[in-house]
Write an enzyme that holds these catalytic residues in place. Structure first.
Site, short mmCIF file in Angstrom:
data_model
loop_
_atom_site.label_atom_id
_atom_site.label_comp_id
_atom_site.label_asym_id
_atom_site.label_seq_id
_atom_site.Cartn_x
_atom_site.Cartn_y
_atom_site.Cartn_z
N THR A 93 0.77 -1.33 0.00
CA THR A 93 0.04 -0.02 0.03
C THR A 93 0.90 1.47 -0.04
O THR A 93 1.81 1.50 0.70
CB THR A 93 -0.79 -0.02 1.40
OG1 THR A 93 -1.69 -1.14 1.30
CG2 THR A 93 -1.74 1.18 1.15
N ASP A 138 -3.76 3.19 -3.27
CA ASP A 138 -3.76 2.37 -4.73
C ASP A 138 -4.61 1.25 -4.57
O ASP A 138 -5.38 1.29 -3.53
CB ASP A 138 -2.18 1.97 -4.65
CG ASP A 138 -1.68 0.92 -3.51
OD1 ASP A 138 -1.24 -0.15 -3.76
OD2 ASP A 138 -2.22 1.04 -2.12
N ARG A 171 -3.83 -2.61 -4.71
CA ARG A 171 -3.04 -3.79 -4.87
C ARG A 171 -3.07 -4.49 -3.46
O ARG A 171 -2.65 -4.02 -2.42
CB ARG A 171 -1.48 -3.69 -5.38
CG ARG A 171 -0.74 -4.98 -5.23
CD ARG A 171 0.66 -4.80 -5.52
NE ARG A 171 0.59 -4.83 -7.11
CZ ARG A 171 1.75 -4.65 -7.74
NH1 ARG A 171 2.95 -4.70 -7.19
NH2 ARG A 171 1.73 -4.66 -9.14
N LYS A 218 -9.31 0.17 -0.81
CA LYS A 218 -8.83 0.51 0.59
C LYS A 218 -9.28 1.63 1.01
O LYS A 218 -9.04 1.67 2.35
CB LYS A 218 -7.35 0.59 0.28
CG LYS A 218 -6.49 -0.67 -0.30
CD LYS A 218 -5.09 -0.44 -0.16
CE LYS A 218 -4.67 -1.35 -1.19
NZ LYS A 218 -3.07 -1.53 -1.33
N GLY A 259 -1.93 -2.63 5.86
CA GLY A 259 -1.65 -3.40 6.74
C GLY A 259 -2.25 -4.97 6.47
O GLY A 259 -2.54 -4.89 5.25
N SER A 276 3.53 0.90 2.75
CA SER A 276 5.16 0.55 2.17
C SER A 276 5.61 1.80 1.43
O SER A 276 6.85 2.04 1.01
CB SER A 276 5.24 -0.74 1.76
OG SER A 276 4.22 -0.65 0.62
N ASP A 315 7.23 1.47 -5.31
CA ASP A 315 7.12 0.65 -4.24
C ASP A 315 6.60 -0.60 -4.85
O ASP A 315 5.59 -0.51 -5.51
CB ASP A 315 6.42 1.26 -3.10
CG ASP A 315 6.14 0.32 -2.17
OD1 ASP A 315 5.09 0.09 -2.01
OD2 ASP A 315 6.86 -0.58 -1.60
N SER A 352 2.91 -1.70 -3.55
CA SER A 352 1.79 -0.91 -4.19
C SER A 352 1.85 -1.14 -5.74
O SER A 352 2.89 -1.23 -6.30
CB SER A 352 1.95 0.58 -3.91
OG SER A 352 2.52 0.66 -2.40
#
Lengths: 268, 273
Positions: free
Chosen positions: B33, B49, B51, B65, B79, B161, B198, B201
């Site tokens: 995320t 995002d 994923r 999310k 998380g 992240s 990242d 994500s």
């Protein structure tokens, strides 16, 4: 003879003298000796028992996931007003295959099929638990549960065991509403749901399954074509997974009913 | 039937199964995320995002999310996916009951206190990092909540992240006098930078713009990452009959059975005897 000994005595023993240790001669009582021998015996036996029972010798299968203890694979795909769910039928314990006809896909009602992968004991426990909950639902609501509600029920049951989870990955496939729109849902072991429109995969062969399904999946497939595609995906994926296989079953659910077909897979 | 709350029945069995046999703990679905929130002149913009990962595999390429706590209070979560969904769901229902019993529209600060108290009780074992944003009668608010229960109130926040990548964009582009369009584009750029830089994500960008008594949810506002450019044009065709079948069984849809009256008469006859 005595002359030889005298020579040895005179030459060696003059140089090498035993040390003058003023030792007291210990004379333990017989009970003390007995206690010492008993204690030594106890230590030895305790060590043997620890070695055999607490840390038994085993084929070193360390740092492997608990999901690979039984091993299974399930895939579900959506077509045009139909869904198909397919899985293998091997029941194994680590490297050994125990049975070839274990069924992990269950019919909840005319519109919902439910499959689980993971630890077999948890699959059987949850099968009974959901059967009980659905019977109660049918009696209280006097109607059949919709696939979406059932999926939320599964997620809630799994999340209630958040800190001591059931080791399963469930898949719910069904036809929702008057239009019979296909419904697919997969959750992880603690009930995080995802609702993809195309296909869901679960089990030890899930990584290979994702690859084949991404390649072969098309939108709006008719039931016959859906059966072909999902069968080929499952057969290809279980060939690449040592822990799944040994027979497979495919259910295609349409508004008219369920067609169940068994396929031949490699028996290794 | 189950009572509410967490059930620890299987805890002992799992300890013995996993630790004594040296099995690895199974992977849960995480949302690696990038989640971002920004306060602007009239309200709050939240972005995320889409994923969801299970280890290195993408479990869901297009998950949601940003969760609804109340009509004008929304929360983005990073998380463990199950934890964020269930925590926000639980606090949403608590807030609804509270607003019904007090007769007042809910405040962002109430949601914040409920969330932080809940998470602190579990000392970080419920792995939910949240960005809570909303507009109530006191104005726009934006808070960040860590899994252990600590909170901060800031004008711009990034978590997950991809938070470093997103924060770089936010620090460069933020100014306190932004309007709605500027804030939206800033959040969009921040999420995109998280998606690109990242690995945890990815997917599409979701945006949520909350103003006084108005909420707009832009689901999948940016899908440039999802369209596969070089897809095989003619898909594989399997001819009917290419898979060999061992057994076939067709079960027609079962209708409900109706009670037949004849049996009632039989029972009556027995009673007479």
């Amino acid at each position: 003879m005595s002359k030889k000994l005298n020579f040895l005595e005179s030459s060696f023993c003059k140089v090498l003298r035993p040390p003058q240790l003023n030792l007291r001669i210990i004379k333990p009582s017989s009970m003390a000796v007995f206690a010492f021998v008993l204690f030594a015996l106890f230590i030895v036996f305790a060590g043997v028992i620890y070695d055999l029972i607490v840390e038994p010798p085993s084929i070193g299968v360390e740092y492997v996931s608990i999901f690979q203890y039984n091993g299974s694979t399930i895939v579900a795909m959506a077509g045009k007003n139909c869904v198909a769910i397919a899985g293998d039928t091997r029941f194994g314990v680590r490297n050994q295959t125990v049975a070839l006809d274990s069924n992990r896909i269950f019919k909840i009602n005319n519109r919902t099929l439910f499959g689980m992968t993971g630890l077999n004991t948890d699959i059987l426990t949850l099968r009974e638990s959901f059967k009980f909950q659905m019977n109660l639902y049918n009696l209280e609501e006097e109607r059949e549960i919709s696939p979406k509600t059932f999926a939320h029920n599964v997620a809630q049951t799994l999340y209630s065991k958040r800190f001591g989870p059931y080791f399963i990955t469930p898949i719910i496939a069904g036809l929702e509403g008057e239009d019979y729109t296909p419904f697919l849902c997969a959750t992880d072991l603690i009930g995080a749901m995802e609702f993809p429109k195309s296909f869901v995969v679960a089990g030890t062969g899930e990584e290979s399954l994702m690859g084949v399904c991404e390649t072969f999946y098309k939108e709006n497939m008719e039931p016959d074509e859906l059966f072909e595609v999902i069968s080929q995906c499952l057969l290809a994926a279980v060939d690449r997974d040592a822990l799944s296989g040994w027979g497979s079953v495919v259910h295609v659910l349409t508004k008219d009913g369920i067609t169940t077909k068994r396929l031949r897979t490699r028996k290794d | 039937m189950q009572k509410g709350g967490f059930n620890f029945d299987l805890y002992q069995r799992n300890v013995e199964l996993i630790e004594k046999n040296n099995y690895k703990v199974p992977k849960t679905t995480k949302t690696g995320t990038t989640i971002v929130g920004v306060v602007f002149s009239d309200g709050v913009v939240l972005g995320a995002d889409t994923r969801a990962t299970s280890g290195p595999i993408v479990a869901d390429p297009n998950c949601e999310k940003i969760h609804r706590i109340s009509d004008y209070i929304w929360c983005a979560g990073a998380g463990t996916a199950a934890d964020t969904e269930n925590t926000t769901g639980m606090i949403s229902l608590q807030l609804e009951l509270l607003s019904l019993s007090t007769g007042r529209s809910p405040r962002v600060r109430t949601a914040l206190t409920l969330l932080k108290n809940f998470l602190f009780r579990y000392h970080g074992y419920i792995s939910a990092a949240l960005v809570l944003g909303g507009v109530d009668f006191t104005g726009p608010h934006l808070h960040m909540i860590h899994p252990h229960g600590s909170t901060s109130t800031l004008p711009y926040i990034s978590m997950g992240s991809g938070s470093l990548a997103a924060m770089a964009v936010l620090e460069t582009g933020y100014n306190s006098k932004m309007g709605e369009e500027d804030a939206k584009s800033l959040v969009h750029q921040a999420i995109l930078s998280g998606i690109l830089n990242d690995l945890g994500s990815g997917g599409n960008v979701d945006l949520c713009v909350i103003k006084h008594k108005s909420m707009e949810f832009f689901r999948n506002i940016d899908t440039t990452n999802s369209k596969r450019k070089f897809r095989k044009k003619l898909p594989y065709m399997f001819k009917s009959g290419s898979t060999k079948i061992l057994e076939k069984e067709i079960k027609e849809k079962m209708e409900k059975m109706e009670i037949v009256n004849e049996k009632e008469n039989e029972i009556e006859e027995l009673e007479e005897l």
